[in-house]
Each structure stands twice: as structure tokens, then as C-alpha cells.
Design an enzyme around this catalytic site. Structure first.
Site, PDB file in Angstrom:
ATOM      1  CB  SER A  50      -0.961  -0.031   1.195  1.00  0.00           C
ATOM      2  OG  SER A  50      -1.961   0.956   1.053  1.00  0.00           O
ATOM      3  CD  GLU A  60      -2.256  -2.690  -4.140  1.00  0.00           C
ATOM      4  OE1 GLU A  60      -3.462  -2.731  -3.862  1.00  0.00           O
ATOM      5  OE2 GLU A  60      -1.452  -1.926  -3.562  1.00  0.00           O
ATOM      6  CG  HIS A 106      -5.406  -2.650  -0.329  1.00  0.00           C
ATOM      7  ND1 HIS A 106      -4.517  -2.240  -1.306  1.00  0.00           N
ATOM      8  CD2 HIS A 106      -5.227  -1.799   0.728  1.00  0.00           C
ATOM      9  CE1 HIS A 106      -3.841  -1.176  -0.856  1.00  0.00           C
ATOM     10  NE2 HIS A 106      -4.262  -0.904   0.363  1.00  0.00           N
TER      11      HIS A 106
END
Length: 341
Positions: free
Chosen positions: A138, A242, A311
Site C-alpha cells: 500500500s 494494485e 488489498h
């Protein structure tokens, strides 16, 4: 759900590799030493704070369950607005963990937002002399990108210390970091009562195979680094990306920016992982797959969507900077070399 070596297709070839080699422009690729059971690893909070202090205890327990010994950064557990600590203090923890000879690896406790703000305060010369595995995803993408651009360090896009760490995550992480394995990643079979598998399928955007060094992470974070000195040269790379909670038009906007900035034209392949909660309520005009095709298919490189990272509760660990080969038709990714020495 199939997990472990069967799900990952782990190679039995673990051979040793030289610590560094040159791949394209930029610093030489530097591989960190592998982890060993009983090693001390640092826990850092380089971005957002953890609202619940219990999460820090959970991070310690995760590290211990992996057979490692946790050592918290000096500023872990503080509270500074929506950050875990002021920028220079968060950076000081990163620097301290790389400088500490007793620390053999570094886990981010969580992401959120804030890593980009500490990049000017990192001691890249010192870090280059003390390579260690850095693990997280992230917002930790900013650290992966900057460390690679400035030092050539191979790092690891994988679960943060407070992530769910299901068995598939453990079975992906340990061989890669402890054994120097060269796994083949493929999505697990979903345990569902269906005639054909529906969950965890991959979608071919453009067929074929390609090899290159793996670079990428969270699309939002990566795009925000365009134009900064912390954006590595991605020519010849396999881009893996992502995201979470982004509407289709925002994915469109970010890919447009990357393309117009020239960061897509030199790629060898593209792998889009999970885009969790990225569907606009009521429809948006274009599906996520249609948006991806509009930007990626014209590149003329192999590409597929739906790989098992992002995630999600059971994601695989993907090395940043390691050479790999992808097969878009099969939806697989195979490491061509160990990621640690």
C-alpha cells in the site's frame, strides 16, 4: 482453497546469487541477505498511525509467529495528527533500523499515507551499505520505489505486520525470504460449489510471455511519485500494480498520467492484481477491465488482470526488483533468480 507450495508452484531450485548486478540505468540491483529463524526484525510506522494500540501487540505476535524477534522503532506508538509521528521522526526510525547491525529485516506495521513525506530525510548512502529486506504494501510502495531508485535495493511488496497473514501469505513469504526460493505464482483454486471456477480467476488482457525486473505496487502511490527524484526508471520492467477504493475513472486518470509521463512505453509486461472495492455503485460507463484494456492493450505487451496481490486478506509477497517471467495466458509469474543472498 489451495495453499502452500501447491498453490504457488514453488521451485525446488534455491541456489545462491551474487549480491548485485546491473539491470538497465540506475544503481546496481542489490539483494539483501536472507532471513533466518530467530533473527531480530524492526517494526516501523512510516505512514499512518494505528488508532488501536492493540494493533502494535498484534504486529509483535505476527513477527514471533514467523519465527522472528520483533524490535519496535523508537517512534512506534506515537500519535501526530493522522501520522504515527512527525516526518523526521518516522524517517529516523527507518534510518535507525537499517543502521542497526542486530536488525536483519524491516516490517512496516501499516500503510495509509505518509511515506512520501519522509523520503527527503532518508540516508540513502547508509541504507545502500546496509541492505536488508523491507516488507510492506500500500503506502509502503513509496519506500520501495525510492529505495530502488536511490540504492537499487530489492524489497518486498507483501503483507504489513498488522495484515491478516493467512496461510497462503505465510507460504509465499517464508520460502522467498528465508530460503531464496524462485517460486511460480499462480492464483489458488477457489473452494466453491460451482461447475467452473469463478472466484480468483485471472483475465487475459494481452496474451504471451515476457521477462523483466518486477516493479510497481499501489497504483495511486506510484502515480503520485511521477516527476519526483524517487521514481525509478521502469524501462524493461514488468509492472505489477494494485489498488483499493478507486472508481474506474480514477484508475483511468492514473494510467493516463503514467502513460503521458512516458512510464508505460518501455514496459515488457503488465500484471494488475486486485482492485478491492473499485466498482462504482450503479455503474460508471466503463468496467475496470475495459479501462485497463484501453491503456494496456495498445502497449503491445503481455498483460493479465486479477493476480493474487493487493488489498486482500491472503496476498502473496512479490519481490521488487527481481527478474521474473510472466505468462499472461496462464496467469502466472515465475521468479528467474533468488531475491535474497
Amino acid at each position: 482453497m489451495m495453499t502452500g507450495a501447491a498453490a504457488l508452484g514453488l521451485s525446488s531450485s534455491f541456489g545462491m546469487q551474487a549480491a548485485s548486478h546491473q539491470l538497465g540505468s540506475g544503481p546496481a540491483i542489490v539483494k539483501p541477505p536472507r532471513l533466518n529463524l530467530g533473527d531480530t526484525v524492526g517494526l516501523i510506522s512510516p505512514a499512518s498511525l494505528n488508532v488501536d494500540s492493540y494493533d502494535y501487540d498484534m504486529a509483535d505476535e505476527v513477527v514471533e509467529a514467523l519465527g522472528l524477534v520483533p524490535k519496535r522503532g523508537k517512534n512506534v506508538g506515537r500519535d501526530f495528527g493522522y501520522f504515527s509521528a512527525p516526518d523526521k521522526d518516522r524517517a529516523a526510525d527507518v534510518n535507525a533500523m537499517f543502521a542497526d547491525k542486530s536488525v536483519k529485516g524491516i516490517f512496516a506495521i501499516r500503510g495509509g499515507w505518509g511515506c512520501a513525506r519522509i523520503l527527503p530525510y532518508l540516508d540513502y548512502d547508509m541504507i545502500a551499505k546496509n541492505p536488508k529486506p523491507l516488507i510492506g504494501y500500500s503506502d509502503i510502495t513509496a519506500l520501495h520505489m525510492a529505495l530502488h531508485a536511490k540504492t537499487g535495493l530489492v524489497s518486498f511488496h507483501g503483507p504489513n505486520a498488522t495484515a491478516a497473514w493467512g496461510q497462503a501469505s505465510v507460504d509465499s513469504f517464508k520460502p522467498l525470504l528465508f530460503d531464496g526460493a524462485q517460486p511460480t505464482y499462480s492464483n489458488p483454486e477457489a473452494n466453491e460449489d460451482r461447475l467452473v471456477q469463478r472466484k480468483w480467476r485471472t483475465r487475459i488482457l494481452t496474451g504471451g510471455t515476457a521477462s523483466g525486473r518486477l516493479m510497481g505496487g499501489n497504483l495511486t502511490v506510484l502515480t503520485a511519485m511521477v516527476g519526483t527524484p524517487y521514481m525509478p526508471n521502469m524501462d524493461g520492467a514488468i509492472l505489477f500494480i494494485e489498488d483499493v477504493g478507486e472508481a474506474e475513472y480514477r484508475i483511468d486518470r492514473m494510467l493516463t498520467q503514467l502513460g503521458q509521463a512516458g512510464h508505460l512505453k518501455g514496459l515488457k509486461g503488465v500484471i494488475f492484481g486486485q482492485c478491492t472495492k473499485c466498482t462504482t455503485s450503479g455503474g460508471s460507463g466503463f468496467t475496470l477491465t475495459e479501462v485497463l484494456k484501453q491503456h494496456i492493450v495498445p502497449l503491445g505487451v503481455p498483460a493479465f488482470q486479477g493476480a493474487f496481490f493487493g488489498h486482500m486478506s491472503d496476498q502473496y509477497t512479490i519481490p521488487f526488483g527481481t527478474r521474473a517471467i510472466m505468462d499472461a495466458d496462464a496467469g502466472t509469474l515465475r521468479m528467474l533468480e533468488p531475491s535474497v543472498t
